[in-house]
Design a protein around this motif. Structure first.
Motif, PDB file in Angstrom:
ATOM      1  N   LYS A  76      -6.023  10.329  -1.892  1.00 15.42           N
ATOM      2  CA  LYS A  76      -7.348   9.850  -2.299  1.00 15.42           C
ATOM      3  C   LYS A  76      -8.395  10.163  -1.235  1.00 15.42           C
ATOM      4  O   LYS A  76      -9.511  10.594  -1.543  1.00 15.42           O
ATOM      5  CB  LYS A  76      -7.322   8.345  -2.562  1.00 15.42           C
ATOM      6  CG  LYS A  76      -6.703   7.956  -3.864  1.00 15.42           C
ATOM      7  CD  LYS A  76      -6.791   6.449  -4.028  1.00 15.42           C
ATOM      8  CE  LYS A  76      -6.171   5.991  -5.324  1.00 15.42           C
ATOM      9  NZ  LYS A  76      -6.264   4.546  -5.496  1.00 15.42           N
ATOM     10  N   ASN A  77      -8.036   9.933   0.021  1.00 13.80           N
ATOM     11  CA  ASN A  77      -8.974  10.222   1.113  1.00 13.80           C
ATOM     12  C   ASN A  77      -9.300  11.713   1.172  1.00 13.80           C
ATOM     13  O   ASN A  77     -10.447  12.096   1.404  1.00 13.80           O
ATOM     14  CB  ASN A  77      -8.392   9.760   2.449  1.00 13.80           C
ATOM     15  CG  ASN A  77      -8.326   8.255   2.548  1.00 13.80           C
ATOM     16  OD1 ASN A  77      -9.004   7.539   1.816  1.00 13.80           O
ATOM     17  ND2 ASN A  77      -7.485   7.759   3.439  1.00 13.80           N
ATOM     18  N   ASP A 108       1.004   4.743   1.179  1.00 12.88           N
ATOM     19  CA  ASP A 108       0.309   5.557   2.172  1.00 12.88           C
ATOM     20  C   ASP A 108       0.055   6.982   1.680  1.00 12.88           C
ATOM     21  O   ASP A 108      -1.017   7.542   1.928  1.00 12.88           O
ATOM     22  CB  ASP A 108       1.096   5.593   3.480  1.00 12.88           C
ATOM     23  CG  ASP A 108       1.146   4.221   4.141  1.00 12.88           C
ATOM     24  OD1 ASP A 108       0.203   3.440   3.916  1.00 12.88           O
ATOM     25  OD2 ASP A 108       2.102   3.955   4.878  1.00 12.88           O
ATOM     26  N   THR A 120       0.847  -1.184   0.000  1.00 11.94           N
ATOM     27  CA  THR A 120       0.000   0.000   0.000  1.00 11.94           C
ATOM     28  C   THR A 120       0.882   1.234   0.000  1.00 11.94           C
ATOM     29  O   THR A 120       1.870   1.317   0.725  1.00 11.94           O
ATOM     30  CB  THR A 120      -0.925   0.029   1.238  1.00 11.94           C
ATOM     31  OG1 THR A 120      -0.117  -0.046   2.403  1.00 11.94           O
ATOM     32  CG2 THR A 120      -1.906  -1.128   1.215  1.00 11.94           C
ATOM     33  N   GLN A 168      -2.789   6.984  -0.765  1.00 11.87           N
ATOM     34  CA  GLN A 168      -4.060   6.737  -0.078  1.00 11.87           C
ATOM     35  C   GLN A 168      -4.538   7.983   0.672  1.00 11.87           C
ATOM     36  O   GLN A 168      -5.726   8.279   0.669  1.00 11.87           O
ATOM     37  CB  GLN A 168      -3.918   5.548   0.889  1.00 11.87           C
ATOM     38  CG  GLN A 168      -5.217   5.066   1.464  1.00 11.87           C
ATOM     39  CD  GLN A 168      -6.176   4.579   0.389  1.00 11.87           C
ATOM     40  OE1 GLN A 168      -5.769   3.961  -0.583  1.00 11.87           O
ATOM     41  NE2 GLN A 168      -7.443   4.854   0.567  1.00 11.87           N
TER      42      GLN A 168
END
Length: 112
Positions: free
Chosen positions: A92-93, A86, A84, A89
């Motif tokens: 994206k969040n 980080d 993953t 991510q």
């Protein structure tokens, strides 16, 4: 020829044949159940199939390789742990959070 000797040999052959018959019957039953179960489990998705594989070595269980063959999954996929990113991510969040707060923003505004 002695009749008692012939009868004794015949009985020994009969016992051996019965034991072999029982062993083969057990083997056929085991294979039949395994194939039937594998056919029924094919409707599951791959993540659920991977959870069914038993890694604990015991004398009564099937090998991991044979379990994977029955379930039609790759054995190498069992050990794969996805990496993953980080930072990706979190971006994206954050984009999702901005879009949920102000849904009228287009792609360019959300990106900014």
């Amino acid at each position: 020829m002695e009749p008692s000797k012939a009868v004794k040999e015949y009985k020994e052959e009969l016992v051996k044949a019965q034991q072999q018959n029982e062993r083969l019957t057990t083997l056929v039953g085991k294979v039949t159940v395994e194939k039937w179960l594998a056919k029924k489990l094919k409707s599951l998705d791959s993540s659920n199939l991977k959870q069914l594989v038993d890694f604990k070595p015991s004398s009564s269980s099937l090998s991991v390789n044979y379990q994977c063959q029955l379930l039609s999954i790759n054995r190498s996929g069992l050990y794969y742990k996805p990496k993953t990113n980080d930072t990706k991510q979190t971006i994206k969040n954050h984009i999702t959070k901005v879009f949920e707060q102000i849904p009228i923003y287009g792609e360019k505004k959300v990106h900014q």
